[in-house]
Design an enzyme around this catalytic site. Structure first.
Site, PDB file in Angstrom:
ATOM      1  N   GLY A  99      50.700  -8.118  41.433  1.00  0.00           N
ATOM      2  CA  GLY A  99      51.925  -7.945  42.205  1.00  0.00           C
ATOM      3  C   GLY A  99      53.063  -8.674  41.536  1.00  0.00           C
ATOM      4  O   GLY A  99      52.841  -9.701  40.880  1.00  0.00           O
ATOM      5  N   CYS A 150      49.683 -16.952  41.001  1.00  0.00           N
ATOM      6  CA  CYS A 150      51.028 -16.375  40.911  1.00  0.00           C
ATOM      7  C   CYS A 150      51.472 -16.369  39.460  1.00  0.00           C
ATOM      8  O   CYS A 150      51.274 -17.351  38.747  1.00  0.00           O
ATOM      9  CB  CYS A 150      51.984 -17.214  41.757  1.00  0.00           C
ATOM     10  N   LEU A 151      52.079 -15.261  39.018  1.00  0.00           N
ATOM     11  CA  LEU A 151      52.537 -15.178  37.627  1.00  0.00           C
ATOM     12  C   LEU A 151      53.649 -16.191  37.351  1.00  0.00           C
ATOM     13  O   LEU A 151      53.888 -16.535  36.203  1.00  0.00           O
ATOM     14  CB  LEU A 151      53.024 -13.754  37.320  1.00  0.00           C
ATOM     15  N   GLU A 182      54.243 -11.492  47.827  1.00  0.00           N
ATOM     16  CA  GLU A 182      55.442 -10.981  47.138  1.00  0.00           C
ATOM     17  C   GLU A 182      56.660 -11.030  48.049  1.00  0.00           C
ATOM     18  O   GLU A 182      57.772 -11.289  47.594  1.00  0.00           O
ATOM     19  CB  GLU A 182      55.215  -9.548  46.632  1.00  0.00           C
ATOM     20  N   HIS A 184      58.319 -14.266  47.878  1.00  0.00           N
ATOM     21  CA  HIS A 184      59.203 -14.409  46.715  1.00  0.00           C
ATOM     22  C   HIS A 184      60.609 -13.937  47.048  1.00  0.00           C
ATOM     23  O   HIS A 184      61.596 -14.540  46.633  1.00  0.00           O
ATOM     24  CB  HIS A 184      58.680 -13.581  45.527  1.00  0.00           C
TER      25      HIS A 184
HETATM   26 ZN    ZN Z   1      53.826 -14.869  42.967  1.00  0.00          ZN
END
Ligand code: ZN
Length: 238
Positions: free
Chosen positions: A101, A146-147, A189, A192
């Site tokens: 995501g 999380c990226l 997401e 975010h």
């Molecule tokens: Zn994330």
């Protein structure tokens, strides 16, 4: 969002994230390989798999504690080719990372846009624009990554089933129900878009430790080669 998968490693210039879903290891490529791939595509007559005439760009992902990740995203009102291009670039960036995501906030575009694919074979691409959660149920705990917080995983309590209303890339309103990882990923997401990160659910002590670890890793990381790619914001004319 990212998920942990055992057997990760770093080899040469190829960055293989430990949470790569099975079978996607080769998708984690380094800078020089990325450049070669894009050049190959541009030089060849083959139409790339995403069926467009321009190759997609990999976007830079902001990392905690970058203050830009705290920006609240605004709703999207224009559904045009630039938005479509941004969506394609976000999918490419998410798959390459690899993650399941990605919110536009993470690539420094502060609009309410999320792309997701929780499958192992890229068979479930989902786009949510201006999403709202209509109902939540079955609160439970799931491990998240999380990226924007690379290499860190921890458990977060969230609804395991949600009903959501959003717009698709053409601006058409739809409603759907998500459960399990897809429900958790959407909520991650959507946080975010509100400027919130999953580490905000952890203790101050833990969050501080994570911040120090990531700052040290960034200092130790070799400098990134300069990129001539179009920045994320350019797609939306910023
Ligand atoms: Zn994330």
């Amino acid at each position: 969002m990212s998920r942990r998968v055992s057997g990760g490693r770093r080899s040469g210039n190829v960055r293989v994230w430990p949470w790569a879903p099975k079978g996607t290891e080769r998708r984690g490529f380094g800078e020089s390989e990325k450049a070669r791939n894009l050049t190959d595509i541009m030089m060849s007559n083959e139409l790339p798999f995403w069926q467009g005439s321009t190759p997609m760009a990999l976007l830079d992902i902001l990392e905690f504690p970058d203050p830009r990740l705290r920006t609240r995203a605004v709703p999207i009102t224009t559904f045009d080719a630039a938005l479509s291009r941004l969506i394609d670039d976000m999918f490419e960036t998410m798959y390459a990372a690899p993650g399941i995501g990605l919110a536009a906030s993470q690539v420094d575009v502060h609009r309410q846009l999320i792309v997701m694919d929780c499958s192992n074979d890229r068979s479930d691409p989902l786009v949510f624009i201006n999403p709202e959660i209509l109902a939540r149920e079955n609160v439970g705990v799931m491990e998240e990554g999380c990226l924007s917080v690379p290499g860190i995983f921890d458990e977060v309590e969230r609804a395991q089933r949600v009903r959501v209303r959003a717009k698709d890339r053409d601006g058409k309103v739809f409603e759907c129900e998500l459960d399990g990882i897809r429900a958790v990923c959407l909520q991650h997401e959507m946080d975010h878009l509100d400027g919130k990160l999953f580490v905000d659910y952890l203790s101050t002590l833990k969050r501080d430790r994570i911040r120090k670890k990531l700052e040290k890793e960034r200092r130790d990381r070799p400098a990134k080669p300069t990129s001539d790619e179009v920045p994320a914001g350019a797609a939306l004319g910023r």
